[in-house]
Design an enzyme around this catalytic site. Structure first.
Site, PDB file in Angstrom:
ATOM      1  N   LYS A  78      74.722  35.522-106.373  1.00 34.29           N
ATOM      2  CA  LYS A  78      73.888  36.735-106.381  1.00 34.29           C
ATOM      3  C   LYS A  78      74.759  37.989-106.336  1.00 34.29           C
ATOM      4  O   LYS A  78      74.557  38.915-107.125  1.00 34.29           O
ATOM      5  CB  LYS A  78      72.922  36.687-105.190  1.00 34.29           C
ATOM      6  CG  LYS A  78      72.042  37.926-105.029  1.00 34.29           C
ATOM      7  CD  LYS A  78      70.846  37.660-104.153  1.00 34.29           C
ATOM      8  CE  LYS A  78      71.091  37.675-102.671  1.00 34.29           C
ATOM      9  NZ  LYS A  78      71.365  38.988-102.057  1.00 34.29           N
ATOM     10  N   SER A  79      75.720  38.019-105.428  1.00 37.78           N
ATOM     11  CA  SER A  79      76.562  39.230-105.285  1.00 37.78           C
ATOM     12  C   SER A  79      77.321  39.518-106.577  1.00 37.78           C
ATOM     13  O   SER A  79      77.412  40.664-107.022  1.00 37.78           O
ATOM     14  CB  SER A  79      77.582  39.029-104.160  1.00 37.78           C
ATOM     15  OG  SER A  79      76.932  38.905-102.931  1.00 37.78           O
ATOM     16  N   ARG A 107      77.002  42.696-109.506  1.00 40.44           N
ATOM     17  CA  ARG A 107      78.168  43.518-109.855  1.00 40.44           C
ATOM     18  C   ARG A 107      78.513  43.417-111.335  1.00 40.44           C
ATOM     19  O   ARG A 107      78.999  44.384-111.934  1.00 40.44           O
ATOM     20  CB  ARG A 107      79.351  43.100-108.978  1.00 40.44           C
ATOM     21  CG  ARG A 107      79.172  43.599-107.525  1.00 40.44           C
ATOM     22  CD  ARG A 107      79.931  42.742-106.552  1.00 40.44           C
ATOM     23  NE  ARG A 107      79.966  43.283-105.196  1.00 40.44           N
ATOM     24  CZ  ARG A 107      79.040  43.055-104.252  1.00 40.44           C
ATOM     25  NH1 ARG A 107      77.961  42.349-104.529  1.00 40.44           N
ATOM     26  NH2 ARG A 107      79.179  43.570-103.039  1.00 40.44           N
ATOM     27  N   ASP A 138      75.476  35.413 -94.319  1.00 41.39           N
ATOM     28  CA  ASP A 138      74.164  35.008 -94.843  1.00 41.39           C
ATOM     29  C   ASP A 138      73.855  33.533 -94.562  1.00 41.39           C
ATOM     30  O   ASP A 138      72.720  33.089 -94.757  1.00 41.39           O
ATOM     31  CB  ASP A 138      74.083  35.287 -96.350  1.00 41.39           C
ATOM     32  CG  ASP A 138      74.212  36.779 -96.634  1.00 41.39           C
ATOM     33  OD1 ASP A 138      73.910  37.578 -95.732  1.00 41.39           O
ATOM     34  OD2 ASP A 138      74.631  37.133 -97.748  1.00 41.39           O
ATOM     35  N   ARG A 185      67.295  38.766 -88.300  1.00 44.16           N
ATOM     36  CA  ARG A 185      67.519  37.314 -88.440  1.00 44.16           C
ATOM     37  C   ARG A 185      67.861  36.640 -87.103  1.00 44.16           C
ATOM     38  O   ARG A 185      67.732  35.423 -87.010  1.00 44.16           O
ATOM     39  CB  ARG A 185      68.598  37.034 -89.505  1.00 44.16           C
ATOM     40  CG  ARG A 185      68.082  37.269 -90.918  1.00 44.16           C
ATOM     41  CD  ARG A 185      69.126  36.976 -91.997  1.00 44.16           C
ATOM     42  NE  ARG A 185      68.553  37.178 -93.333  1.00 44.16           N
ATOM     43  CZ  ARG A 185      69.265  37.330 -94.443  1.00 44.16           C
ATOM     44  NH1 ARG A 185      70.581  37.297 -94.396  1.00 44.16           N
ATOM     45  NH2 ARG A 185      68.669  37.492 -95.607  1.00 44.16           N
TER      46      ARG A 185
HETATM   47  O1  SPQ Z   1      71.117  42.292-100.984  1.00 44.43           O
HETATM   48  P1  SPQ Z   1      70.705  41.953 -99.588  1.00 44.43           P
HETATM   49  O2  SPQ Z   1      69.230  41.998 -99.451  1.00 44.43           O
HETATM   50  O3  SPQ Z   1      71.383  42.796 -98.546  1.00 44.43           O
HETATM   51  O4  SPQ Z   1      71.173  40.433 -99.365  1.00 44.43           O
HETATM   52  C1  SPQ Z   1      71.851  39.687 -98.339  1.00 44.43           C
HETATM   53  C2  SPQ Z   1      71.299  38.215 -98.471  1.00 44.43           C
HETATM   54  O5  SPQ Z   1      71.032  37.530 -97.483  1.00 44.43           O
HETATM   55  O6  SPQ Z   1      71.215  37.771 -99.618  1.00 44.43           O
HETATM   56  C3  SPQ Z   1      71.682  40.226 -96.924  1.00 44.43           C
HETATM   57  F1  SPQ Z   1      70.511  40.307 -96.518  1.00 44.43           F
HETATM   58  O7  SPQ Z   1      73.245  39.551 -98.631  1.00 44.43           O
HETATM   59  C4  SPQ Z   1      74.195  40.627 -98.558  1.00 44.43           C
HETATM   60  C5  SPQ Z   1      75.250  40.285 -97.511  1.00 44.43           C
HETATM   61  O8  SPQ Z   1      74.680  40.072 -96.246  1.00 44.43           O
HETATM   62  C6  SPQ Z   1      74.828  40.765 -99.912  1.00 44.43           C
HETATM   63  C7  SPQ Z   1      76.108  41.514 -99.895  1.00 44.43           C
HETATM   64  C8  SPQ Z   1      76.687  41.979-101.168  1.00 44.43           C
HETATM   65  O9  SPQ Z   1      76.375  41.427-102.242  1.00 44.43           O
HETATM   66  O10 SPQ Z   1      77.521  42.910-101.114  1.00 44.43           O
HETATM   67  C9  SPQ Z   1      76.808  41.754 -98.726  1.00 44.43           C
HETATM   68  C10 SPQ Z   1      76.315  41.374 -97.392  1.00 44.43           C
HETATM   69  O11 SPQ Z   1      75.745  42.505 -96.770  1.00 44.43           O
HETATM   70  P2  SPQ Z   1      76.651  43.581 -95.971  1.00 44.43           P
HETATM   71  O12 SPQ Z   1      75.650  44.465 -95.291  1.00 44.43           O
HETATM   72  O13 SPQ Z   1      77.448  42.784 -95.007  1.00 44.43           O
HETATM   73  O14 SPQ Z   1      77.457  44.307 -96.903  1.00 44.43           O
END
Ligand code: SPQ
Length: 433
Positions: free
Chosen positions: A21-22, A26, A314, A345
């Site tokens: 997903k990340s 990007r 996550d 969570r």
């Molecule tokens: O996109 P979203 O809703 O924030 O998604 C989450 C997930 O569980 O899928 C968190 F709720 O993942 C984030 C992750 O926790 C995705 C992410 C990223 O793609 O950069 C980084 C993490 O968040 P953070 O706040 O630590 O940068």
């Protein structure tokens, strides 16, 4: 409400893990910032990533999707058009926060909105450093909550020390730095996922990355390129936990992204006693991947905290479930960031696992779990949070009766084929309605 019930399940076989997903977010973002054609393979068709695609279409970028292949044709971000409507990020924190950094240095004015859950998540962790670069972002509670209006403007490089380990904050500042005058530097206390840095380099941006410090020099135009997205270790984690927890189980995961900033789950599985084998390692566009085989074994409790937390943030809901089946005490600490995800969570995992009979308590920054505990079926709430919904379905593999999951559709956010994959991996005699 989805009912999930199994009769002495054993999980086995191979799983082709869906795209990360990340990295999918990007790839579309950088493909749209860059001029020309970007071809993406292995893209995740989850709701969150589709929101990112829709946003760039509103900005005049042409994006075509065929299965997991996405072709982006962009005029380059200097030529984006002002959108006719608001830009809707849905449930996606990544879309909202990274877009703030991107739009800040654009030539257009736009308004970002999100769903109910996203509208409660803090945005000032991003808007405060962006405003230091000269970004013009306005909205409720001193630009802390969506909707936020971003008036693209010239930006100046900053040197920023992050108060929380967050890839979203780091990425938003780096994206702004791409258009800022000078060299932007971000320093983290604990290393968060570094997909943005890796992909910026792949697209030709001037990035220097050294452990906890990343710098980007602005003013270099990017050009489209091919991107391959490896499988999402955060999605695989649900079935890795199932394989580690259910007697007689063993699953081979193909195409798992093994970026070291994301592999905390593998460290924890090994620490807790599961058998993990890593085979056929590859590396495409700077992202390592491999085949991973996880086999059940006797589990023991462990302590999870410090620098490990951003590497498995996550996965903590499903790790808490695993801990209920491990002998001894598992302590999860330094994870207060869990309180500002799609839901709180820490509170949600504790409440829902207690319904099954787990011995779990919440702390300010984590959870303490004593195991092993026999689990019983119950009605579990996902709170509209995909990670909670999938944790509930995996819990059903270990419960004595059915688990009914409220709002299970939220799983489409990151893993649209989750229940099909669960069915395939579970042997005969199991039922999943
Ligand atoms: O996109 P979203 O809703 O924030 O998604 C989450 C997930 O569980 O899928 C968190 F709720 O993942 C984030 C992750 O926790 C995705 C992410 C990223 O793609 O950069 C980084 C993490 O968040 P953070 O706040 O630590 O940068």
């Amino acid at each position: 409400m989805k009912q999930v019930e199994f009769n002495k399940p054993v999980l086995s076989g191979e799983l082709l893990v869906p795209g990360d997903k990340s990295i999918s977010h990007r790839a579309v973002m950088l493909g749209s910032i860059a001029k020309g054609r970007t071809h993406i393979t292995g893209f995740l068709n989850g709701d969150d990533c589709l929101r990112t695609i829709e946003m760039f279409k509103q900005l005049g970028v042409s994006i075509e999707r065929k299965g997991t292949e996405v072709t982006v044709e962009s005029p380059g971000m200097q030529n984006w058009k002002t959108p006719d409507d608001q830009l809707y990020a849905g449930n996606s924190g990544t879309t909202a926060r990274l877009m703030l950094g991107i739009l800040a240095g654009s030539t257009i004015t736009s308004t970002l909105t999100g769903d109910e859950s996203l509208s409660l998540r803090p945005m000032n962790r991003v808007t405060i450093p962006l405003q230091m670069t000269g970004a013009k972002i306005t909205g409720k509670k001193d630009a802390n909550l969506l909707p936020l209006t971003i008036k693209g403007s010239p930006l100046t490089a900053i040197d920023y020390v992050m108060p929380v380990a967050s890839a979203q904050v780091k990425s938003a500042i780096l994206f702004a730095g791409l258009n800022a005058d000078g060299t932007t530097t971000v320093t983290e206390d604990k290393v968060s996922r570094d997909h943005t840095e890796r992909m910026l380099m792949h697209f030709g941006a001037k990035v220097d990355s050294l452990e906890k410090k990343v710098s980007i020099t602005g003013g270099h135009a990017l050009e489209g390129i091919d991107v391959h997205v490896p499988g999402d270790i955060s999605s695989a984690a649900f079935f890795m936990v199932a394989a580690a927890m259910i007697e007689g189980s063993s699953i081979t995961f193909e195409n798992v992204g093994l970026n070291p900033t994301r592999t905390g789950i593998i460290d924890v599985l090994q620490e807790m006693g599961a058998s993990v084998e890593i085979l056929n390692e590859t590396n495409e566009n700077g992202e390592p991947a491999a085949t991973v085989k996880v086999t059940q074994d006797n589990l023991r409790g462990t302590t999870i905290g410090g620098a490990l937390i951003p590497r498995l943030i996550d996965e903590l809901p499903v790790i808490a479930l695993l801990a209920t089946q491990a002998k001894g005490t598992t302590i999860i600490k330094d994870a207060e960031e869990l309180r500002v995800k799609e839901t709180d969570r820490i509170a949600a995992v504790t409440t829902e696992l207690k319904k099954l009979g787990a011995n779990i308590e919440a702390t300010d920054d984590g959870m303490i779990i004593h195991g092993p505990t026999p689990l019983r079926g119950s009605v579990m709430d996902s709170y509209g949070d995909h990670r909670l919904g999938m944790m509930a379905a995996i819990a059903a593999l270990a419960t004595s009766g059915p688990v009914s999951i409220k709002d299970s559709e939220c799983i489409n956010i990151s893993y649209p084929n989750f229940f099909e994959d669960l069915d395939t991996l579970v042997g005969n005699g199991s039922r999943n309605n």
